[in-house]
Design an enzyme around this catalytic site. Structure first.
Site, PDB file in Angstrom:
ATOM      1  N   GLU A   1      13.344  10.996  -3.021  1.00 56.70           N
ATOM      2  CA  GLU A   1      14.044   9.707  -2.999  1.00 56.70           C
ATOM      3  C   GLU A   1      15.523   9.969  -2.707  1.00 56.70           C
ATOM      4  OE1 GLU A   1      12.420   6.564  -3.662  1.00 56.70           O
ATOM      5  OE2 GLU A   1      10.879   8.014  -3.190  1.00 56.70           O
TER       6      GLU A   1
ATOM      7  N   GLY B   1       6.538  11.439   2.907  1.00 57.17           N
ATOM      8  CA  GLY B   1       6.807  11.838   4.285  1.00 57.17           C
ATOM      9  C   GLY B   1       6.562  10.684   5.247  1.00 57.17           C
TER      10      GLY B   1
ATOM     11  N   GLY C   1       1.605   7.422  -1.087  1.00 57.18           N
ATOM     12  CA  GLY C   1       1.865   7.660   0.339  1.00 57.18           C
ATOM     13  C   GLY C   1       0.738   7.132   1.206  1.00 57.18           C
TER      14      GLY C   1
ATOM     15  N   GLU D   1       0.825  -1.216   0.000  1.00 55.92           N
ATOM     16  CA  GLU D   1       0.000   0.000   0.000  1.00 55.92           C
ATOM     17  C   GLU D   1       0.860   1.268   0.000  1.00 55.92           C
ATOM     18  OE1 GLU D   1      -3.800   0.222   0.078  1.00 55.92           O
ATOM     19  OE2 GLU D   1      -2.792   1.935  -0.786  1.00 55.92           O
TER      20      GLU D   1
ATOM     21  N   LYS E   1       5.168   3.976 -10.048  1.00 54.50           N
ATOM     22  CA  LYS E   1       3.862   3.940  -9.376  1.00 54.50           C
ATOM     23  C   LYS E   1       2.730   3.726 -10.386  1.00 54.50           C
ATOM     24  CE  LYS E   1       5.523   6.861  -5.607  1.00 54.50           C
ATOM     25  NZ  LYS E   1       5.730   8.255  -5.173  1.00 54.50           N
TER      26      LYS E   1
END
Ligand code: HSE
Length: 433
Positions: free
Chosen positions: A192, A306, A136, A131, A207
């Site tokens: 990154e 984050g 995020g 997930e 992604k």
């Protein structure tokens, strides 16, 4: 009492530390939702000295993640090292071989090896959960895999990189330049370890490849993703786009191609009208728009990078494992994921933004118009503002719908024109309907 779920975390950086913190802070709620306690029994990281502000007493420390996976008595391996190869891949494969569930935030690993890893996990009845790899803290994996399971998805569009969205929106709001804002995003812990993955669109491509598989039931196919980044976007482009009623966003788009039956997967900075939901997504936020035949359009938004958001997603996967909830990795068994033809962008039809910095002298605009005419590219609007300091001038053109190959040929003609001070700047305009 029910047996606790024992987890080991490799990589005690921003996300790993956040995961330990969530488990400590929300212990009671997580235990209730899991139906049993969740305990971190081992961690692996090279830097033991750093004060992370978390209680690590009673947790076995390993310097080597491979040794931890090979020897620790654990139910779940949480891989937060990153990277498509090396120690991340090696330890995930080792965990699956030991029938240890895997939770990872590693989009590069899944984009490159997702199908093979899913086949291994499913063959032995083990979970491979990710997930945190996309969006995020937004539960977009679960939404596509389970929440929208009744639908045929026609298109996925997303802002999938917090660093790029932070850079683009901060540049617009403050007029600061690209390099300065990138540095700030890195300091805030969004980027990154290698920021080129963010700004060159590679992270978004990873992604998007994962979301495409979930949405369309296809094999994760990173090689078919056309990816461009945001390095070349200037404050000037942001300002001109605004004048025409657009915002610039780095988008990942995946949709079915009517001609070939394949899936077009593309990542690039583009102009979208300022009334689109994605145009209002600011800062480190990510957002995904999924279009399904029965549900219609649904929009998911939240913090895309984050410590807190990514760790929230990691622990959600851990809770699913603790509670015994299991689905095939990409929604359908990995052996049934389809391989579809990839589709080239040459055939892309759309409107375009073009900015040309030219010497300000008679006939230049006529030359530009001629090149567009000769390649059958029709102009919708043209804007020219006063001179820049060096007596050069920017000409901005919005085209009508045209095939990309035609526009590229027109720009090639113009590159040979002595009046052009620098190569043309071109961006696609996405009509998100
Ligand atoms: N570097 C990523 C981003 C972090 O900026 O979105 C989350 O994958």
């Amino acid at each position: 009492m029910t047996q606790p779920l024992k987890i080991a975390i490799a990589g005690l950086g921003t996300v790993g530390t956040g995961a330990v913190k969530i488990l400590q802070t929300n212990k009671d709620a997580i235990t209730a939702r899991s139906g049993r306690p969740v305990v971190v029994t081992a961690v692996a990281d090279l830097d033991k000295k750093r004060d992370r502000g978390i209680d690590l007493s009673g947790i076995t420390w390993f310097d080597d993640a491979a040794a931890m996976v090979a020897t620790a008595d654990i139910d779940v391996y949480v891989e937060l090292i990153g990277g498509a190869e090396g120690i991340a891949r090696k330890t995930v494969e080792a965990a699956l071989a030991r029938k240890i569930h895997v939770v990872t935030a590693n989009k590069a690993l899944l984009a490159h090896h997702g199908v093979a890893l899913a086949k291994t996990a499913e063959a032995v009845g083990i979970t491979l959960a990710f997930e945190a790899a996309v969006g995020g803290g937004i539960p977009i994996i679960k939404a596509l895999r389970e929440g929208l399971a009744a639908n045929t998805i026609s298109r996925i569009t997303g802002i999938l990189n917090g660093t790029c969205n932070y850079i683009l929106t901060t540049m617009r709001n403050t007029g600061r330049d690209f390099a300065d804002v990138l540095k700030e995003a890195q300091e805030l812990g969004y980027a990154e370890s290698d920021p080129t993955f963010d700004i060159d669109g590679i992270d978004t491509a990873h992604k998007l490849a994962i979301l495409t598989s979930l949405a369309f039931g296809t094999q994760v196919d990173i090689k078919s993703v056309h990816a461009e980044g945001i390095r070349h976007i200037s404050a000037l482009d942001i300002q001109y786009a605004e004048e025409f009623g657009y915002r610039i966003r780095l988008l990942g788009l995946a949709e079915r191609d009517k001609k070939t039956g394949g899936i077009v997967q593309r990542v690039y900075p583009c102009l979208i009208t300022s009334d689109q939901p994605l145009a209002g997504v600011e800062g480190v936020f990510n957002a995904i728009v999924a279009e399904g035949d029965f549900v219609g359009r649904s929009v998911y938004e939240g913090r895309g990078a984050g410590a807190g958001p990514a760790a929230s997603a990691v622990i959600a996967d851990v809770v699913d494992i603790a509670a015994g909830r299991r689905t095939p990795t990409f929604g359908i068994p990995a052996t049934q994921l389809k391989a579809l033809p990839s589709v080239s962008l040459d055939q892309h039809v759309g409107e375009y933004y073009v900015r040309l910095l030219v010497v300000d002298r008679p006939g230049v605009l006529a030359d530009i118009a001629g090149a567009f005419r000769d390649e059958a590219v029709s102009m919708e609007s043209v804007l020219q503002r006063g001179k820049t300091e060096n007596a050069n001038v920017n000409i901005v053109i919005i085209t009508h719908e045209t095939q990309e190959s035609n526009l590229l040929r027109a720009l090639k003609r113009l590159k040979a024109n002595a009046a052009l001070v620098e190569p043309p700047h071109m961006m696609r305009i996405e009509n998100l309907g």
